[in-house]
Structure formats: structure tokens, C-alpha cells
Design an enzyme around this catalytic site. Sequence first.
Site, PDB file in Angstrom:
ATOM      1  N   THR A  28       0.838  -1.192   0.000  1.00 50.78           N
ATOM      2  CA  THR A  28       0.000   0.000   0.000  1.00 50.78           C
ATOM      3  C   THR A  28       0.877   1.247   0.000  1.00 50.78           C
ATOM      4  O   THR A  28       1.954   1.240   0.597  1.00 50.78           O
ATOM      5  CB  THR A  28      -0.887  -0.012   1.267  1.00 50.78           C
ATOM      6  N   LYS A  97       6.714   0.890   9.319  1.00 53.27           N
ATOM      7  CA  LYS A  97       5.695   0.992   8.280  1.00 53.27           C
ATOM      8  C   LYS A  97       4.371   1.417   8.920  1.00 53.27           C
ATOM      9  O   LYS A  97       4.244   1.414  10.128  1.00 53.27           O
ATOM     10  CB  LYS A  97       5.506  -0.370   7.584  1.00 53.27           C
ATOM     11  N   GLU A 106      -0.573  -5.431   6.017  1.00 53.13           N
ATOM     12  CA  GLU A 106       0.766  -5.535   5.407  1.00 53.13           C
ATOM     13  C   GLU A 106       1.633  -6.543   6.166  1.00 53.13           C
ATOM     14  O   GLU A 106       2.389  -7.301   5.556  1.00 53.13           O
ATOM     15  CB  GLU A 106       1.455  -4.169   5.410  1.00 53.13           C
ATOM     16  N   LYS A 124      13.977   7.528   2.834  1.00 53.68           N
ATOM     17  CA  LYS A 124      13.463   6.529   3.786  1.00 53.68           C
ATOM     18  C   LYS A 124      14.589   5.747   4.478  1.00 53.68           C
ATOM     19  O   LYS A 124      14.337   4.958   5.387  1.00 53.68           O
ATOM     20  CB  LYS A 124      12.547   5.534   3.069  1.00 53.68           C
TER      21      LYS A 124
HETATM   22  C1  5RP Z   1       1.210   1.954   4.491  1.00 48.89           C
HETATM   23  C2  5RP Z   1       2.677   1.807   4.490  1.00 48.89           C
HETATM   24  C3  5RP Z   1       3.393   2.329   3.311  1.00 48.89           C
HETATM   25  O1  5RP Z   1       4.058   1.298   2.699  1.00 48.89           O
HETATM   26  C4  5RP Z   1       4.367   3.382   3.776  1.00 48.89           C
HETATM   27  O2  5RP Z   1       3.645   4.374   4.479  1.00 48.89           O
HETATM   28  C5  5RP Z   1       5.118   4.013   2.607  1.00 48.89           C
HETATM   29  O3  5RP Z   1       4.236   4.760   1.844  1.00 48.89           O
HETATM   30  P1  5RP Z   1       4.706   5.657   0.625  1.00 48.89           P
HETATM   31  O4  5RP Z   1       5.260   4.739  -0.399  1.00 48.89           O
HETATM   32  O5  5RP Z   1       3.441   6.366   0.207  1.00 48.89           O
HETATM   33  O6  5RP Z   1       5.731   6.646   1.127  1.00 48.89           O
HETATM   34  O7  5RP Z   1       3.293   1.253   5.362  1.00 48.89           O
HETATM   35  O8  5RP Z   1       0.666   1.457   5.667  1.00 48.89           O
END
Ligand code: 5RP
Length: 228
Positions: A28, A97, A106, A124
Site C-alpha cells: 500500500t 511501516k 501488510e 526513507k
Molecule cells: C502503508 C505503508 C506504506 O508502505 C508506507 O507508508 C510508505 O508509503 P509511501 O510509499 O506512500 O511513502 O506502510 O501502511
Amino acid sequence: MSTPNPKEIAGRRAAEFVEDDMTVGLGTGSTVHFTLVRLAERVRDERLRIRGVPTSIDTERKAREWGIPLTTLDDTATIDLTIDGADEIDDAFQMVKGGGGALLREKVVASISRREVIVVGPEKLVKKLGSTFPLPIEVVPFAHATVERRLRTLGALPTLRTREGRTYTTDNGNLILDCRFEHGIADPHALESDLARIPGLVESGLFIDLAHILVIGHPTGECHVRKK
Ligand code: 5RP
């Protein structure tokens, strides 16, 4: 010419790990968004045959709309490969996450995946978890105040997540406490064990020993793949 989007570079590259006849965990977020776009292209253009297991209602909706065939956990004992994003990932591939609120699904999907591919931009990457992003913790509504007090005894500074002025609710009908740690998370393994002993706490966004491959997109247009 526009600057390359690191999320798009990483998301699309990771879709190339998918092979014919695989069951694929569909993560997600805004980086996985591009994985879904690329997978949909591959399903259409290469007639790639896959079964996707979505980790959120949002991903399920996109996959359906874009023609990615889906299955459910009821019919899936093991997932060949999952592609997901992260809010933080350290040198040992441990992660925070749940920024998008999908951490519970997830983590269930990651736990039965043979390989977990993580797609990120360079921002990240961290030396210490909890240093740039609060740790999301999913709690049942009934117990949120009790869990919040317990979390404070572990050194966390929890805030109940809201969206547009209203309490945020996950796809599972639960709440999220976003937990800051003043000096980051000193020992992710120990914290994970402590969190698992709190009644009413459904799941945390600490993903320990679940990632295998890291795909990093860069604003230069480059893409780096690291394996654990
Ligand atoms: C959702 C998550 C996403 O993987 C995480 O927030 C990274 O999101 P993005 O790719 O939009 O930065 O853990 O629950």
C-alpha cells in the site's frame, strides 16, 4: 524535462521481480502505486498470469480497476513475492511501516511471503528507526487510552491519528497511535517483544526480519537494488 520521481522509479522496477504464475502480495502507498501501474501493464501487454493479495481497500480498488487478478488469504497459504513501501528502513532491513495505516494487513501478508521487496526513495533510509518517522501502532478503539498509558511507560510519545479533523480509522475499524521516541528506537527487537505483551494493541508498524530486497529510486533517475 521533468525531474525523475524516485517513487515511480523504485515502484516500477520492483514489478520486474514478478514472474508468471506467482501469488503476489500487493502493498500500500504512493510508491507501490507505481508498482501496481506497471503490473497492470504487464498483465495486459505480456499476459502475465498472477494472483494479487491486496493489503488495503485502496490497493484492492486500484488492482480491480486496472485489471490485476486478485485472490484472498482464505485461499492463500504462502505468497511468492510481496512488494511494499516503507516509512523508514535501516541498514539491517528493519522497518517502520504504517504511514498509510495499512500496517496490520501488510504485516500479515509479509509474514507469509517468501520474499518481501521494499520500494523507497532515498529519504526513507535511516541509521536508527524512529529517528524521522513516528512508529504507528494499531489499537482497538475500546482500549486506546489504556494502550496509550502503557506505551508512555516504554518511552513512547503517542498521538492519536486524525485525518481532516476526525479520528482516523483503519480498514479493520481500529485506531492508530503514532508514537515518537525522543532519541529514536534503541532496540527494535526488544521493543517489538514489549509491544506484543500489551492487551488491546493489535499490531505495530515495526517490521523486524521481514524484508529481503530493497529497491531505492533516486531523483537522478538511477535505481539501486540491495539484497539482504
Ligand atoms: C502503508 C505503508 C506504506 O508502505 C508506507 O507508508 C510508505 O508509503 P509511501 O510509499 O506512500 O511513502 O506502510 O501502511
